[in-house]
Scaffold this motif. Structure first.
Motif, PDB file in Angstrom:
ATOM      1  N   ASP A  69       0.819  -1.217   0.000  1.00 12.55           N
ATOM      2  CA  ASP A  69       0.000   0.000   0.000  1.00 12.55           C
ATOM      3  C   ASP A  69       0.852   1.267   0.000  1.00 12.55           C
ATOM      4  O   ASP A  69       0.350   2.346   0.316  1.00 12.55           O
ATOM      5  N   HIS A  70       2.125   1.136  -0.351  1.00  9.64           N
ATOM      6  CA  HIS A  70       3.022   2.293  -0.328  1.00  9.64           C
ATOM      7  C   HIS A  70       2.603   3.291  -1.407  1.00  9.64           C
ATOM      8  O   HIS A  70       2.359   2.916  -2.548  1.00  9.64           O
ATOM      9  N   PRO A  71       2.527   4.576  -1.070  1.00 13.48           N
ATOM     10  CA  PRO A  71       2.065   5.584  -2.035  1.00 13.48           C
ATOM     11  C   PRO A  71       2.938   5.720  -3.284  1.00 13.48           C
ATOM     12  O   PRO A  71       2.460   6.211  -4.309  1.00 13.48           O
ATOM     13  N   ALA A  72       4.180   5.282  -3.236  1.00 12.19           N
ATOM     14  CA  ALA A  72       5.017   5.302  -4.442  1.00 12.19           C
ATOM     15  C   ALA A  72       4.789   4.055  -5.292  1.00 12.19           C
ATOM     16  O   ALA A  72       4.969   4.083  -6.504  1.00 12.19           O
ATOM     17  N   ASN A  73       4.396   2.948  -4.660  1.00 13.24           N
ATOM     18  CA  ASN A  73       4.231   1.683  -5.373  1.00 13.24           C
ATOM     19  C   ASN A  73       2.843   1.509  -5.977  1.00 13.24           C
ATOM     20  O   ASN A  73       2.703   0.927  -7.056  1.00 13.24           O
ATOM     21  N   VAL A  74       1.813   1.996  -5.309  1.00  9.19           N
ATOM     22  CA  VAL A  74       0.436   1.789  -5.782  1.00  9.19           C
ATOM     23  C   VAL A  74       0.224   2.318  -7.205  1.00  9.19           C
ATOM     24  O   VAL A  74      -0.260   1.584  -8.069  1.00  9.19           O
ATOM     25  N   PRO A  75       0.608   3.577  -7.513  1.00  9.67           N
ATOM     26  CA  PRO A  75       0.418   4.038  -8.891  1.00  9.67           C
ATOM     27  C   PRO A  75       1.310   3.305  -9.893  1.00  9.67           C
ATOM     28  O   PRO A  75       0.914   3.087 -11.038  1.00  9.67           O
ATOM     29  N   TRP A  76       2.498   2.902  -9.441  1.00  8.84           N
ATOM     30  CA  TRP A  76       3.388   2.145 -10.330  1.00  8.84           C
ATOM     31  C   TRP A  76       2.744   0.801 -10.687  1.00  8.84           C
ATOM     32  O   TRP A  76       2.719   0.404 -11.849  1.00  8.84           O
ATOM     33  N   GLN A  77       2.213   0.114  -9.694  1.00  8.90           N
ATOM     34  CA  GLN A  77       1.575  -1.175  -9.951  1.00  8.90           C
ATOM     35  C   GLN A  77       0.340  -1.010 -10.836  1.00  8.90           C
ATOM     36  O   GLN A  77       0.065  -1.859 -11.684  1.00  8.90           O
ATOM     37  N   ALA A  78      -0.380   0.080 -10.670  1.00  7.23           N
ATOM     38  CA  ALA A  78      -1.545   0.337 -11.523  1.00  7.23           C
ATOM     39  C   ALA A  78      -1.108   0.522 -12.977  1.00  7.23           C
ATOM     40  O   ALA A  78      -1.749   0.003 -13.894  1.00  7.23           O
ATOM     41  N   SER A  79      -0.007   1.237 -13.194  1.00 10.30           N
ATOM     42  CA  SER A  79       0.467   1.422 -14.567  1.00 10.30           C
ATOM     43  C   SER A  79       1.010   0.118 -15.139  1.00 10.30           C
ATOM     44  O   SER A  79       0.818  -0.170 -16.321  1.00 10.30           O
ATOM     45  N   MET A  80       1.649  -0.708 -14.299  1.00  8.46           N
ATOM     46  CA  MET A  80       2.146  -2.004 -14.768  1.00  8.46           C
ATOM     47  C   MET A  80       0.989  -2.953 -15.084  1.00  8.46           C
ATOM     48  O   MET A  80       1.066  -3.758 -16.012  1.00  8.46           O
ATOM     49  N   ALA A  81      -0.110  -2.843 -14.341  1.00  9.02           N
ATOM     50  CA  ALA A  81      -1.277  -3.701 -14.583  1.00  9.02           C
ATOM     51  C   ALA A  81      -1.837  -3.501 -15.986  1.00  9.02           C
ATOM     52  O   ALA A  81      -2.398  -4.428 -16.574  1.00  9.02           O
ATOM     53  N   GLU A  82      -1.649  -2.307 -16.537  1.00 11.36           N
ATOM     54  CA  GLU A  82      -2.105  -2.035 -17.902  1.00 11.36           C
ATOM     55  C   GLU A  82      -1.235  -2.730 -18.940  1.00 11.36           C
ATOM     56  O   GLU A  82      -1.671  -2.955 -20.064  1.00 11.36           O
ATOM     57  N   LEU A  83      -0.011  -3.091 -18.570  1.00 13.58           N
ATOM     58  CA  LEU A  83       0.944  -3.670 -19.503  1.00 13.58           C
ATOM     59  C   LEU A  83       1.121  -5.176 -19.346  1.00 13.58           C
ATOM     60  O   LEU A  83       1.614  -5.835 -20.255  1.00 13.58           O
ATOM     61  N   LEU A  84       0.734  -5.714 -18.190  1.00 16.54           N
ATOM     62  CA  LEU A  84       1.036  -7.109 -17.868  1.00 16.54           C
ATOM     63  C   LEU A  84      -0.195  -8.006 -17.885  1.00 16.54           C
ATOM     64  O   LEU A  84      -1.248  -7.629 -17.381  1.00 16.54           O
ATOM     65  N   GLU A  85      -0.014  -9.209 -18.444  1.00 14.60           N
ATOM     66  CA  GLU A  85      -1.047 -10.249 -18.335  1.00 14.60           C
ATOM     67  C   GLU A  85      -0.924 -10.959 -17.000  1.00 14.60           C
ATOM     68  O   GLU A  85      -1.905 -11.250 -16.347  1.00 14.60           O
ATOM     69  N   VAL A  86       0.310 -11.285 -16.643  1.00 12.38           N
ATOM     70  CA  VAL A  86       0.609 -11.941 -15.373  1.00 12.38           C
ATOM     71  C   VAL A  86       1.502 -10.999 -14.605  1.00 12.38           C
ATOM     72  O   VAL A  86       2.519 -10.548 -15.118  1.00 12.38           O
ATOM     73  N   GLN A  87       1.098 -10.651 -13.403  1.00 19.26           N
ATOM     74  CA  GLN A  87       1.906  -9.716 -12.633  1.00 19.26           C
ATOM     75  C   GLN A  87       2.137 -10.225 -11.233  1.00 19.26           C
ATOM     76  O   GLN A  87       1.573 -11.222 -10.810  1.00 19.26           O
ATOM     77  N   ASP A  88       2.999  -9.517 -10.527  1.00 23.60           N
ATOM     78  CA  ASP A  88       3.370  -9.888  -9.170  1.00 23.60           C
ATOM     79  C   ASP A  88       2.187  -9.770  -8.224  1.00 23.60           C
ATOM     80  O   ASP A  88       1.305  -8.948  -8.404  1.00 23.60           O
ATOM     81  N   ASP A  89       2.235 -10.575  -7.191  1.00 22.10           N
ATOM     82  CA  ASP A  89       1.238 -10.566  -6.134  1.00 22.10           C
ATOM     83  C   ASP A  89       1.869  -9.881  -4.926  1.00 22.10           C
ATOM     84  O   ASP A  89       2.848 -10.371  -4.391  1.00 22.10           O
ATOM     85  N   TYR A  90       1.342  -8.746  -4.521  1.00 23.95           N
ATOM     86  CA  TYR A  90       1.928  -8.007  -3.406  1.00 23.95           C
ATOM     87  C   TYR A  90       1.346  -8.414  -2.058  1.00 23.95           C
ATOM     88  O   TYR A  90       1.467  -7.696  -1.077  1.00 23.95           O
ATOM     89  N   SER A  91       0.730  -9.592  -1.988  1.00 23.02           N
ATOM     90  CA  SER A  91       0.203 -10.058  -0.710  1.00 23.02           C
ATOM     91  C   SER A  91       1.322 -10.385   0.268  1.00 23.02           C
ATOM     92  O   SER A  91       1.128 -10.373   1.474  1.00 23.02           O
ATOM     93  N   GLY A  92       2.492 -10.712  -0.268  1.00 22.94           N
ATOM     94  CA  GLY A  92       3.594 -11.133   0.586  1.00 22.94           C
ATOM     95  C   GLY A  92       3.540 -12.607   0.911  1.00 22.94           C
ATOM     96  O   GLY A  92       4.377 -13.118   1.638  1.00 22.94           O
ATOM     97  N   GLU A  93       2.563 -13.302   0.357  1.00 21.31           N
ATOM     98  CA  GLU A  93       2.398 -14.725   0.652  1.00 21.31           C
ATOM     99  C   GLU A  93       3.149 -15.618  -0.333  1.00 21.31           C
ATOM    100  O   GLU A  93       3.340 -16.792  -0.067  1.00 21.31           O
ATOM    101  N   ASP A  94       3.556 -15.067  -1.484  1.00 21.96           N
ATOM    102  CA  ASP A  94       4.251 -15.890  -2.464  1.00 21.96           C
ATOM    103  C   ASP A  94       5.725 -16.008  -2.101  1.00 21.96           C
ATOM    104  O   ASP A  94       6.236 -15.258  -1.274  1.00 21.96           O
ATOM    105  N   ALA A  95       6.415 -16.947  -2.732  1.00 22.65           N
ATOM    106  CA  ALA A  95       7.837 -17.144  -2.475  1.00 22.65           C
ATOM    107  C   ALA A  95       8.644 -17.064  -3.768  1.00 22.65           C
ATOM    108  O   ALA A  95       9.792 -17.477  -3.802  1.00 22.65           O
TER     109      ALA A  95
END
Length: 104
Positions: A69-95
């Protein structure tokens, strides 16, 4: 101890140039947020539409939680979501991608 985590994402067809351009201009506040979250290095390779990331980080799950939920990361992830079919999961649960072998 620094962890090296491998990740895989996939571009939407036709977004290769936009993705490369975005990464040529990473916002300074995002770089600062990544470093404050313990990221030592983040490298990305592309093969066709497939992106392979290697992240050197102090604690991967802690970094993911810190950036979710970092204010620098949220807009970046939103812009990446427009470009990516498969993207990272920021839940912190993946390895990341399972390591199979490493040169001893």
């Amino acid at each position: 101890m620094v962890e090296s985590i491998a990740l895989h994402t996939r571009l939407k067809p036709g977004t290769e140039e936009a993705y490369a351009d975005a990464h040529a201009h990473i916002p300074a506040e995002l770089v600062t947020a990544l470093k404050e979250a313990g990221v030592r290095n983040w490298r990305i390779w592309r093969s066709g539409l497939d992106l392979f990331h290697v992240v050197d980080v102090d604690n991967y799950q802690k970094m993911r939680h810190a950036l979710a939920d970092h204010p620098a990361n949220v807009p970046w992830q939103a812009s990446m979501a427009e470009l990516l079919e498969v993207q990272d999961d920021y839940s912190g649960e993946d390895a990341g991608i399972q390591k199979v072998w490493e040169l001893p």
